[in-house]
Motif scaffolding. Structure first.
Motif, PDB file in Angstrom:
ATOM      1  N   LEU A  82      -8.844 -22.502  -3.657  1.00 22.74           N
ATOM      2  CA  LEU A  82     -10.279 -22.397  -3.379  1.00 22.74           C
ATOM      3  C   LEU A  82     -10.522 -22.498  -1.879  1.00 22.74           C
ATOM      4  CD1 LEU A  82     -11.641 -24.793  -6.173  1.00 22.74           C
ATOM      5  CD2 LEU A  82     -11.369 -22.297  -6.280  1.00 22.74           C
ATOM      6  N   SER A  83     -11.504 -21.736  -1.413  1.00 22.81           N
ATOM      7  CA  SER A  83     -11.931 -21.831  -0.011  1.00 22.81           C
ATOM      8  C   SER A  83     -13.452 -21.702  -0.036  1.00 22.81           C
ATOM      9  CB  SER A  83     -11.265 -20.709   0.798  1.00 22.81           C
ATOM     10  OG  SER A  83     -11.745 -20.688   2.120  1.00 22.81           O
ATOM     11  N   LEU A  84     -14.097 -22.789  -0.465  1.00 14.84           N
ATOM     12  CA  LEU A  84     -15.533 -22.771  -0.743  1.00 14.84           C
ATOM     13  C   LEU A  84     -16.289 -23.825   0.059  1.00 14.84           C
ATOM     14  CD1 LEU A  84     -15.170 -22.461  -4.659  1.00 14.84           C
ATOM     15  CD2 LEU A  84     -15.345 -20.627  -3.001  1.00 14.84           C
ATOM     16  N   GLY A  85     -15.669 -24.236   1.155  1.00 12.61           N
ATOM     17  CA  GLY A  85     -16.388 -25.094   2.082  1.00 12.61           C
ATOM     18  C   GLY A  85     -16.528 -26.546   1.657  1.00 12.61           C
ATOM     19  N   GLU A  86     -17.562 -27.181   2.228  1.00 12.27           N
ATOM     20  CA  GLU A  86     -17.759 -28.627   2.052  1.00 12.27           C
ATOM     21  C   GLU A  86     -18.471 -28.918   0.743  1.00 12.27           C
ATOM     22  OE1 GLU A  86     -19.804 -29.799   5.654  1.00 12.27           O
ATOM     23  OE2 GLU A  86     -18.350 -28.651   6.832  1.00 12.27           O
ATOM     24  N   GLN A  87     -17.892 -29.822  -0.028  1.00 12.50           N
ATOM     25  CA  GLN A  87     -18.443 -30.193  -1.331  1.00 12.50           C
ATOM     26  C   GLN A  87     -18.318 -31.703  -1.491  1.00 12.50           C
ATOM     27  OE1 GLN A  87     -19.808 -27.833  -3.220  1.00 12.50           O
ATOM     28  NE2 GLN A  87     -19.071 -26.034  -2.099  1.00 12.50           N
ATOM     29  N   SER A  88     -18.915 -32.240  -2.557  1.00  9.29           N
ATOM     30  CA  SER A  88     -18.772 -33.682  -2.799  1.00  9.29           C
ATOM     31  C   SER A  88     -17.399 -33.961  -3.415  1.00  9.29           C
ATOM     32  CB  SER A  88     -19.864 -34.153  -3.762  1.00  9.29           C
ATOM     33  OG  SER A  88     -19.644 -33.561  -5.035  1.00  9.29           O
ATOM     34  N   LEU A  89     -16.986 -35.205  -3.323  1.00  5.73           N
ATOM     35  CA  LEU A  89     -15.704 -35.606  -3.916  1.00  5.73           C
ATOM     36  C   LEU A  89     -15.687 -35.281  -5.412  1.00  5.73           C
ATOM     37  CD1 LEU A  89     -12.969 -37.083  -3.618  1.00  5.73           C
ATOM     38  CD2 LEU A  89     -14.158 -39.239  -3.962  1.00  5.73           C
ATOM     39  N   SER A 109     -15.679 -17.809  -0.420  1.00  6.12           N
ATOM     40  CA  SER A 109     -17.080 -17.372  -0.324  1.00  6.12           C
ATOM     41  C   SER A 109     -17.766 -18.146   0.796  1.00  6.12           C
ATOM     42  CB  SER A 109     -17.814 -17.635  -1.644  1.00  6.12           C
ATOM     43  OG  SER A 109     -18.057 -19.005  -1.802  1.00  6.12           O
ATOM     44  N   GLY A 110     -19.017 -17.778   1.038  1.00  6.09           N
ATOM     45  CA  GLY A 110     -19.846 -18.616   1.884  1.00  6.09           C
ATOM     46  C   GLY A 110     -20.024 -19.963   1.189  1.00  6.09           C
ATOM     47  N   GLU A 111     -20.635 -20.907   1.897  1.00  4.14           N
ATOM     48  CA  GLU A 111     -20.743 -22.250   1.316  1.00  4.14           C
ATOM     49  C   GLU A 111     -22.061 -22.423   0.563  1.00  4.14           C
ATOM     50  OE1 GLU A 111     -19.544 -25.655   3.787  1.00  4.14           O
ATOM     51  OE2 GLU A 111     -21.416 -26.573   3.134  1.00  4.14           O
ATOM     52  N   LEU A 112     -21.953 -22.767  -0.710  1.00  2.00           N
ATOM     53  CA  LEU A 112     -23.126 -23.129  -1.513  1.00  2.00           C
ATOM     54  C   LEU A 112     -22.772 -24.414  -2.229  1.00  2.00           C
ATOM     55  CD1 LEU A 112     -24.020 -19.685  -3.188  1.00  2.00           C
ATOM     56  CD2 LEU A 112     -25.161 -20.741  -1.240  1.00  2.00           C
TER      57      LEU A 112
END
Ligand code: SAH
Ligand code: SF4
Length: 363
Positions: free
Chosen positions: A137-144, A106-109
């Motif tokens: 998963l391919s959901l962009g930048e997230q926290s650790l 998805s786009g990144e949220l």
């Protein structure tokens, strides 16, 4: 100048060798390179293709990457998000097709309602899937913490393309608004690996301002970082994006295609045991593009199983293929096309990256 056939005899490719291979213009030389890469794939992986069903479940995105058609600044896009039930129906379809895994993209949220929803969704999919299968998963930048929570819920693989390993080029293709930082992207990739995911990255090929040296460094980056899975494909312009203004700098499509094929082949030679995806972007330039990617050393395909009615709203670039066909139709032709090139779809294995398995055993 050293001959391509001599370079292909070497045990280890130097930076200069990689530059030379990526710069090939002679058809015969390109064929030699592809043959070498394919022979390595045959001996390490076999004539096998692993399939993952790609579900593009939402195009809401907080980012504004200059190259991407669904960037938040593009107000021509009709935004959508599949409900959990709709996603579970697609999961059922994937199971009917005997797929051993899906990719949720998805786009990144990153708001907590989104990250919590994904944790719950992973659990639901795990419970619904019988036999069990892999979730990427391919959901962009997230926290650790988020990466960890999703991993604990049962996702095993994560794809986060670095897009380019060159910080200056990264800055040219992203806005300087505090949301698009090369350092953060890199840290996220490290966090994904640290969490224990089979880790995937990749780059776009043929971007404006990009050089062969940049692409060489991308391949070296992938090797140095011990990446398990790679998805690289040609950059394709989208008319409603800022990078479109630089379309005059782009190399012709067939050149971008051939360069992408050489990137796959060289990477297969450098990293015999990783998984390499033959991407949809290859297919957009050339109908049999993904099959040629497999012949150059790729071993994974990600057929799109997003419900048809949403596909027109997930156009990362112009001329994206398979937006007018039902998933089943695409599926049938895919099967035939893979057979046609002498490869076989594997249905009784997960197709985990051998590099990951070897990496974990050593650690
Ligand atoms: N939002 C997530 C996942 C969806 S985008 C993320 O950005 O990681 C998935 C990939 O699509 C991106 O990583 C990028 O490499 C690719 N992409 C986006 N726009 C593209 C374009 N115009 N041409 C080729 N690939 C593109
Ligand atoms: Fe959003 Fe990913 Fe597109 Fe960037 S590439 S705008 S993060 S969907």
């Amino acid at each position: 100048m050293i001959a391509v056939c001599e370079i292909l005899e070497k045990q280890e490719l130097s930076r200069q060798d990689i530059i030379r291979l990526l710069s090939i213009t002679d058809k015969g030389d390109q064929e030699l390179l592809i043959k070498k890469a394919y022979s390595i794939k045959e001996s390490t992986i076999g004539r096998k293709v692993y399939l993952r069903g790609l579900i593009e479940f939402s195009n809401y995105c907080r980012k504004n990457c200059y190259y991407c058609g669904i960037r938040s600044g593009n107000n021509k896009v009709a935004r959508y998000s599949l409900s959990d039930d709709e996603i579970l129906q697609v999961v059922e379809f994937a199971q009917k097709q005997q797929l051993k895994g899906i990719v949720l993209q998805s786009g990144e949220l990153n708001r907590s309602d989104f990250t919590k929803r994904i944790t719950a969704l992973i659990t639901k999919i795990k419970n619904a899937a019988n036999p069990e299968f892999r979730i990427t998963l391919s959901l962009g930048e997230q926290s650790l913490e988020t990466y960890q929570r999703w991993f604990d819920a049962g996702a095993q693989r994560y794809l986060l393309r670095i897009e380019t390993s060159n910080e200056d080029l990264y800055k040219k293709i992203h806005p300087a608004d505090g949301l698009h930082s090369f350092k953060v992207r890199l840290r996220c990739l490290e966090d994904i690996q640290k969490t224990g995911y089979m880790t995937g990255t990749g780059v776009m090929i043929g971007l404006p301002f990009q050089t062969i040296e940049n692409l060489t460094d991308d391949l070296l980056f992938i090797k140095e970082r011990d990446i398990d899975m790679v998805g690289m494909g040609p950059y394709l312009e989208h008319a409603d994006t800022p990078l479109y203004d630089h379309k005059d700098l782009l190399m012709p499509l067939m050149e971008r295609f051939n360069l992408s094929i050489r990137m796959i082949a060289v990477l297969r030679i450098m990293m015999p045991d990783i998984n390499i995806a033959s991407t949809t972007a290859l297919q957009s330039i050339f109908p049999l593009g993904r099959e040629l990617g497999l012949k150059a050393g790729a071993n994974v395909m990600m057929p799109n199983i997003t419900p048809l009615k949403y596909r027109r709203s997930y156009l990362l670039y112009d001329n994206k293929p398979c937006i007018d066909e039902e998933a089943d139709d695409c599926w049938d032709c895919l099967e035939k096309r893979i057979k046609m090139i002498g490869e076989e779809i594997v249905r009784n294995e997960y197709g985990d990256s051998k590099h990951f398995i070897n990496r974990i055993q050593i650690d």
